[in-house]
Enzyme design. Structure first.
Site, PDB file in Angstrom:
ATOM      1  N   LYS A  58      48.950  41.660  40.149  1.00 14.66           N
ATOM      2  CA  LYS A  58      48.902  40.194  40.039  1.00 14.66           C
ATOM      3  C   LYS A  58      50.306  39.636  39.781  1.00 14.66           C
ATOM      4  O   LYS A  58      50.711  38.633  40.375  1.00 14.66           O
ATOM      5  CB  LYS A  58      47.931  39.774  38.923  1.00 14.66           C
ATOM      6  CG  LYS A  58      46.473  40.044  39.300  1.00 14.66           C
ATOM      7  CD  LYS A  58      45.513  39.871  38.133  1.00 14.66           C
ATOM      8  CE  LYS A  58      44.111  40.330  38.517  1.00 14.66           C
ATOM      9  NZ  LYS A  58      43.156  40.287  37.404  1.00 14.66           N
ATOM     10  N   GLN A 102      42.967  39.943  31.106  1.00 15.50           N
ATOM     11  CA  GLN A 102      42.440  41.042  31.918  1.00 15.50           C
ATOM     12  C   GLN A 102      41.268  41.721  31.208  1.00 15.50           C
ATOM     13  O   GLN A 102      41.368  42.078  30.033  1.00 15.50           O
ATOM     14  CB  GLN A 102      43.572  42.062  32.191  1.00 15.50           C
ATOM     15  CG  GLN A 102      43.163  43.213  33.105  1.00 15.50           C
ATOM     16  CD  GLN A 102      42.839  42.758  34.524  1.00 15.50           C
ATOM     17  OE1 GLN A 102      43.531  41.930  35.116  1.00 15.50           O
ATOM     18  NE2 GLN A 102      41.767  43.299  35.083  1.00 15.50           N
ATOM     19  N   ASP A 125      40.819  32.048  36.352  1.00 12.64           N
ATOM     20  CA  ASP A 125      39.814  33.066  36.710  1.00 12.64           C
ATOM     21  C   ASP A 125      38.436  32.423  36.889  1.00 12.64           C
ATOM     22  O   ASP A 125      37.511  33.055  37.406  1.00 12.64           O
ATOM     23  CB  ASP A 125      39.726  34.141  35.615  1.00 12.64           C
ATOM     24  CG  ASP A 125      40.474  35.425  35.988  1.00 12.64           C
ATOM     25  OD1 ASP A 125      40.721  35.624  37.195  1.00 12.64           O
ATOM     26  OD2 ASP A 125      40.793  36.208  35.083  1.00 12.64           O
TER      27      ASP A 125
END
Ligand code: NAD
Length: 299
Positions: A58, A102, A125
């Site tokens: 990412k 994460q 997200d």
């Protein structure tokens, strides 16, 4: 569009590369006008190997498109309160547009509490209750990466969805459940008659075989076989599994939830594994971060 033996192989690798080019061009224009580039912060807790690989990918993707990125690494023993404090710090930092934490997190940390702490405006997200609720209501929202990537593939391949029967296999919060909402909304892609199936569903084979669009996110290698697919169906395979394979240098190969060769013989279009849904995930995250920097979801 690559057409093989009568079916279209949906090339997520190519589409994600195109999206990254489009984002990079927009960032170049923004910075050319004197604006700051989008800035994504990622929090990584612990030393999990897969998580480190995902976060590194990412961060690298951010660099490729001209974004700024900040990686906050916390030890596996970090307390829940200390993690929440880090989130609040980033929430309050006006120079950071997007924040991801994460997953998975160590067991002593409550994922729901952590997710809820992220400011919806920075939740690129799309995991916070605010963004899931907004998506459900059809309001502007950050849509989570995998469902967003699938929607984008359907769009870019101009696949018809209106009036179709869409069967989703799996009801996880990150894939199956949002996918079922998106396919049923009054939009394109959408306007499907949706059946959401799960571990308690009876007659799954018959239901799957009645799908015009079959989206599979069950997490079982090779679960969907040719006899479960209607001729001409569009098949989206979300699963990713490593299977030991001595003929490969790496010692493994990747397969999906769908038996590709069997199902491709019947499908009109299908995503391969690897190279289908997977590569779209990071492109979606970058896209959401760009939206965040432009203030398009929460003006
Ligand atoms: P999950 O384990 O959270 O959910 C699986 C779902 O399948 C559950 O809702 C369960 O009810 C359902 N299920 C289990 N057994 C079933 C059965 N016999 N019949 C019908 N339904 C059944 O999985 P997930 O997080 O949604 O991920 C699914 C797969 O997709 C995994 O292989 C995962 O690695 C992969 N994945 C890929 C990406 C990507 O970027 N390509 C992203 C997320 C997940």
């Amino acid at each position: 569009m690559e057409q093989k033996n009568g079916f279209v192989k949906i090339d997520g690798k190519k589409i994600s590369a195109t999206i990254k080019e489009e984002i990079a061009a927009e960032v170049a224009q923004m910075t050319g006008e004197g604006k700051k580039p989008p800035h994504l912060a990622a929090i990584l807790v612990g030393e999990d190997g897969a998580s480190q690989t995902y976060v590194a990918a990412k961060v690298k993707a951010c660099e490729q498109v001209g974004f700024k990125s900040t990686l906050v690494r916390l030890g596996a023993e970090v307390s829940e309160e200390a993690l929440l404090r880090e989130i609040r710090k980033i929430n309050d930092n006006p120079g950071i547009h997007g924040l991801i934490v994460q997953l998975p997190l160590p067991k002593h940390i409550a994922v729901d509490k952590v997710t809820a702490e992220i400011k919806p405006k920075k939740d690129v997200d799309g995991f916070t209750p605010a963004n899931v609720g907004r998506m459900t209501l059809g309001w502007p929202a950050y849509i989570s990466a995998t469902p967003n990537g699938i929607v984008e593939l359907l769009k870019r391949y101009e696949l018809e969805t209106s009036g179709k029967h869409c069967v989703v296999i799996g009801r996880s919060h990150i894939v199956g459940s949002p996918m079922s909402i998106l396919m049923g909304r009054n939009d394109y892609p959408g306007n499907c008659t949706v059946t959401l199936t799960h571990s308690r569903t009876q007659n799954l084979k018959e239901i799957a075989a009645s799908a015009d669009i079959l989206i599979v996110a069950i997490g079982k290698a090779g679960f969907v076989t040719g006899d479960m697919v209607k001729p001409g169906a569009v098949v989206i395979d979300v699963g990713i599994h490593r299977i030991a394979d001595d003929s490969k240098k790496s010692g493994y190969r990747l397969v999906g939830d769908v038996v590709f060769d069997e199902v491709a013989e019947k499908a009109s279009a299908i995503t391969p594994v690897p190279g289908g849904v997977g590569p779209m995930t990071i492109a979606s995250l970058l896209y959401n971060t760009l939206l965040a920097a432009k203030g398009e979801i929460y003006p």
